[in-house]
Design a protein around this motif. Structure first.
Motif, PDB file in Angstrom:
ATOM      1  N   ASP A 138       0.838  -1.199   0.000  1.00 43.23           N
ATOM      2  CA  ASP A 138       0.000   0.000   0.000  1.00 43.23           C
ATOM      3  C   ASP A 138       0.878   1.256   0.000  1.00 43.23           C
ATOM      4  OD1 ASP A 138      -2.726   1.358   0.505  1.00 43.23           O
ATOM      5  OD2 ASP A 138      -1.461   2.116   2.126  1.00 43.23           O
ATOM      6  N   ILE A 139       1.925   1.240   0.829  1.00 40.33           N
ATOM      7  CA  ILE A 139       2.851   2.371   0.854  1.00 40.33           C
ATOM      8  C   ILE A 139       3.558   2.501  -0.496  1.00 40.33           C
ATOM      9  CG2 ILE A 139       4.937   3.315   1.931  1.00 40.33           C
ATOM     10  CD1 ILE A 139       4.080   1.789   4.499  1.00 40.33           C
ATOM     11  N   HIS A 140       3.940   1.355  -1.076  1.00 39.51           N
ATOM     12  CA  HIS A 140       4.626   1.378  -2.368  1.00 39.51           C
ATOM     13  C   HIS A 140       3.748   2.001  -3.453  1.00 39.51           C
ATOM     14  CE1 HIS A 140       7.692  -0.156  -5.215  1.00 39.51           C
ATOM     15  NE2 HIS A 140       6.666  -0.131  -6.052  1.00 39.51           N
ATOM     16  N   GLU A 141       2.470   1.681  -3.405  1.00 40.66           N
ATOM     17  CA  GLU A 141       1.531   2.169  -4.420  1.00 40.66           C
ATOM     18  C   GLU A 141       1.278   3.663  -4.286  1.00 40.66           C
ATOM     19  OE1 GLU A 141      -2.684   0.496  -6.298  1.00 40.66           O
ATOM     20  OE2 GLU A 141      -2.004  -0.151  -4.314  1.00 40.66           O
ATOM     21  N   ASN A 142       1.580   4.207  -3.111  1.00 40.48           N
ATOM     22  CA  ASN A 142       1.271   5.621  -2.838  1.00 40.48           C
ATOM     23  C   ASN A 142       2.528   6.341  -2.326  1.00 40.48           C
ATOM     24  OD1 ASN A 142      -1.890   5.746  -3.061  1.00 40.48           O
ATOM     25  ND2 ASN A 142      -1.420   3.857  -1.933  1.00 40.48           N
ATOM     26  N   PRO A 143       3.562   6.462  -3.154  1.00 40.69           N
ATOM     27  CA  PRO A 143       4.827   7.050  -2.705  1.00 40.69           C
ATOM     28  C   PRO A 143       4.724   8.553  -2.497  1.00 40.69           C
ATOM     29  CG  PRO A 143       4.890   6.693  -5.067  1.00 40.69           C
ATOM     30  CD  PRO A 143       3.601   6.095  -4.579  1.00 40.69           C
ATOM     31  N   GLU A 144       5.501   9.039  -1.536  1.00 41.55           N
ATOM     32  CA  GLU A 144       5.550  10.473  -1.249  1.00 41.55           C
ATOM     33  C   GLU A 144       7.009  10.879  -1.063  1.00 41.55           C
ATOM     34  OE1 GLU A 144       1.508  11.339   1.208  1.00 41.55           O
ATOM     35  OE2 GLU A 144       2.846   9.838   2.088  1.00 41.55           O
ATOM     36  N   ILE A 145       7.350  12.039  -1.569  1.00 39.55           N
ATOM     37  CA  ILE A 145       8.746  12.470  -1.640  1.00 39.55           C
ATOM     38  C   ILE A 145       9.087  13.437  -0.506  1.00 39.55           C
ATOM     39  CG2 ILE A 145      10.378  13.779  -3.078  1.00 39.55           C
ATOM     40  CD1 ILE A 145       8.914  12.592  -5.523  1.00 39.55           C
ATOM     41  N   LEU A 146      10.317  13.329  -0.012  1.00 43.54           N
ATOM     42  CA  LEU A 146      10.894  14.232   0.986  1.00 43.54           C
ATOM     43  C   LEU A 146       9.966  14.390   2.200  1.00 43.54           C
ATOM     44  CD1 LEU A 146      12.565  16.850  -1.387  1.00 43.54           C
ATOM     45  CD2 LEU A 146      13.702  15.101  -0.017  1.00 43.54           C
ATOM     46  N   PHE A 147       9.567  15.639   2.494  1.00 44.25           N
ATOM     47  CA  PHE A 147       8.735  15.905   3.669  1.00 44.25           C
ATOM     48  C   PHE A 147       7.237  15.790   3.374  1.00 44.25           C
ATOM     49  CE2 PHE A 147      12.701  18.103   4.725  1.00 44.25           C
ATOM     50  CZ  PHE A 147      12.925  17.658   6.019  1.00 44.25           C
ATOM     51  N   GLU A 148       6.890  15.427   2.139  1.00 38.35           N
ATOM     52  CA  GLU A 148       5.473  15.357   1.752  1.00 38.35           C
ATOM     53  C   GLU A 148       4.854  14.001   2.077  1.00 38.35           C
ATOM     54  OE1 GLU A 148       3.900  18.127   0.689  1.00 38.35           O
ATOM     55  OE2 GLU A 148       5.840  19.046   1.126  1.00 38.35           O
ATOM     56  N   THR A 149       5.291  13.395   3.161  1.00 40.30           N
ATOM     57  CA  THR A 149       4.830  12.044   3.510  1.00 40.30           C
ATOM     58  C   THR A 149       3.541  12.090   4.337  1.00 40.30           C
ATOM     59  OG1 THR A 149       6.266  12.049   5.459  1.00 40.30           O
ATOM     60  CG2 THR A 149       7.150  11.048   3.433  1.00 40.30           C
ATOM     61  N   HIS A 150       2.591  12.900   3.924  1.00 41.54           N
ATOM     62  CA  HIS A 150       1.389  13.123   4.732  1.00 41.54           C
ATOM     63  C   HIS A 150       0.538  11.849   4.837  1.00 41.54           C
ATOM     64  CE1 HIS A 150       2.431  17.341   4.759  1.00 41.54           C
ATOM     65  NE2 HIS A 150       2.507  17.325   3.439  1.00 41.54           N
TER      66      HIS A 150
END
Length: 388
Positions: free
Chosen positions: A20-32
């Motif tokens: 699930d995390i892999h399918e919805n990647p977020e970059i740098l500090f944008e890990t909301h």
């Protein structure tokens, strides 16, 4: 002490979190989204305290053991952020976000630490406190430093801290570690060279910045071959050479060079910066031009502490039957900031015969989950054992 049976039981659940995390990647500090998921899971597990917003989007969970007579507090850290890479794996759960991908396995690190947190919250078979740390912006953003700057270590009284990274090319679930300097300091430079532009047919009327810059690129390679002690690692790479003119018949007025410097000691780090600035000034002056060097300090050298490295190796050996001596790595890792504040250790866990990290076809190997979770859990239970 092989892989814990509980993690074999939990593997499918942890794998589902990871994918699930892999399918919805977020970059740098944008890990909301990822941070919210982590916080929700920790709440579901029954952690004693959950704090968000540490280091902007970091998450900290506190799990207390059955007793706290030892007074010990151990931190376990996983990184959460992805890379600005367009995924080319063709997986069913491939990234749904263009130009963002978990190409370094941070999805796996986060999922494994969540698995360990679930187990530790269930069993609490230790005497002390464990602090699980979910960090944003490892990939160049310095999220580890931001979490430390927010007072994380003092706020929760963390005494030791441990981290882990998957490693393609190593057998799945095997381990490797080394004491002392491990991952390199990673700095960057911008060099602006100024000459005198003109017609390519009249080079004598110019100060040719392309020749000047070419001489400088070659001269900087002598930092490793002639300035550095041969046993002290340094890599100087010029990765961008941009002139102010794109015409065939113009000698450009300016050249802009970019690159990186990777070192394994503070002394070599200082020497490399000094030599780059000296070479740029000297070569530019020799041609009649000028040079401006902007040197950007990045992550420091990541140094594993002796006692904690020995302990981490002991745990890994008990789980997998061995723990190899890891090679020196010239890549950077901002867990270095946490190891500057507290003693601890960082270990590699095998990802099998997969594409290398930072590659568009890389994928974390879910078969490594039980070994990684077991290592984190055993660090806690063996470092803070309950009195018999």
């Amino acid at each position: 002490m092989p892989v814990k049976n509980r993690f074999a039981e939990l593997q499918d659940e942890i794998t589902a979190w990871r994918r699930d995390i892999h399918e919805n990647p977020e970059i740098l500090f944008e890990t909301h989204r990822t941070s919210a998921m982590v916080a929700d899971k920790l709440k579901e597990f029954g952690c004693d305290e959950i704090v968000t917003g540490i280091g902007r989007t970091g998450v900290v969970g506190v799990i207390k053991g059955r007793s706290a007579k030892s007074g010990k507090v151990i931190g376990l850290r996983a990184d959460m952020d992805a890379l600005p890479i367009h995924e080319q794996t063709g997986l069913d759960y491939a990234s749904r976000t263009p130009n963002a991908m978990h190409a370094c396995g941070h999805d796996g690190h986060t999922a494994m630490l969540l698995g360990a947190a679930k187990y530790l919250s269930e069993t609490r078979n230790f005497d002390g406190t464990v602090v699980v740390i979910f960090q944003p912006a490892e990939e160049g953003g310095g999220g580890g430093k931001e979490m430390c700057d927010d007072g994380m270590m003092d706020r929760w009284g963390i005494q030791e801290v441990y981290g882990m990274h998957n490693w393609p090319g190593r057998p799945v679930g095997s381990f490797a570690i080394r004491e002392g300097a491990f991952f390199a300091a990673t700095d960057q430079f911008d060099i602006h060279l100024e000459g005198k532009g003109g017609h390519a047919a009249k080079p004598h009327e110019t100060i040719d910045t392309t020749v000047m810059a070419s001489q400088l690129v070659l001269a900087m390679q002598t930092i490793a071959s002639r300035n550095a002690d041969p046993v002290d690692q340094v890599v100087v790479s010029v990765t961008s050479f941009e002139t102010s003119s794109k015409a065939f018949n113009v000698i450009p007025q300016r050249v802009h060079l970019k690159g990186t410097v990777r070192t394994q000691s503070k002394a070599m780090r200082a020497l490399a910066e000094e030599r780059i600035k000296g070479l740029a000034a000297g070569i530019a002056a020799g041609f009649g031009g000028k040079a401006e060097v902007v040197y950007h300090k990045g992550y420091p050298v990541m140094v594993n502490h002796a006692e904690q490295t020995d302990f981490a190796r002991e745990i890994a050996t008990a789980i997998s039957g061995g723990c190899d001596e890891a090679p020196i790595v010239m890549g950077g890792e901002d867990f270095a900031y946490m190891l500057e504040e507290r003693p601890g250790a960082y270990i590699l866990v095998g990802n099998g015969d997969t594409a290398m990290v930072h590659h568009p076809e890389y994928n974390f190997n879910d078969e490594a989950i039980p070994a990684g979770c077991s290592w984190w859990a055993e660090i806690v239970e063996k470092r803070m054992p309950l009195a018999s």
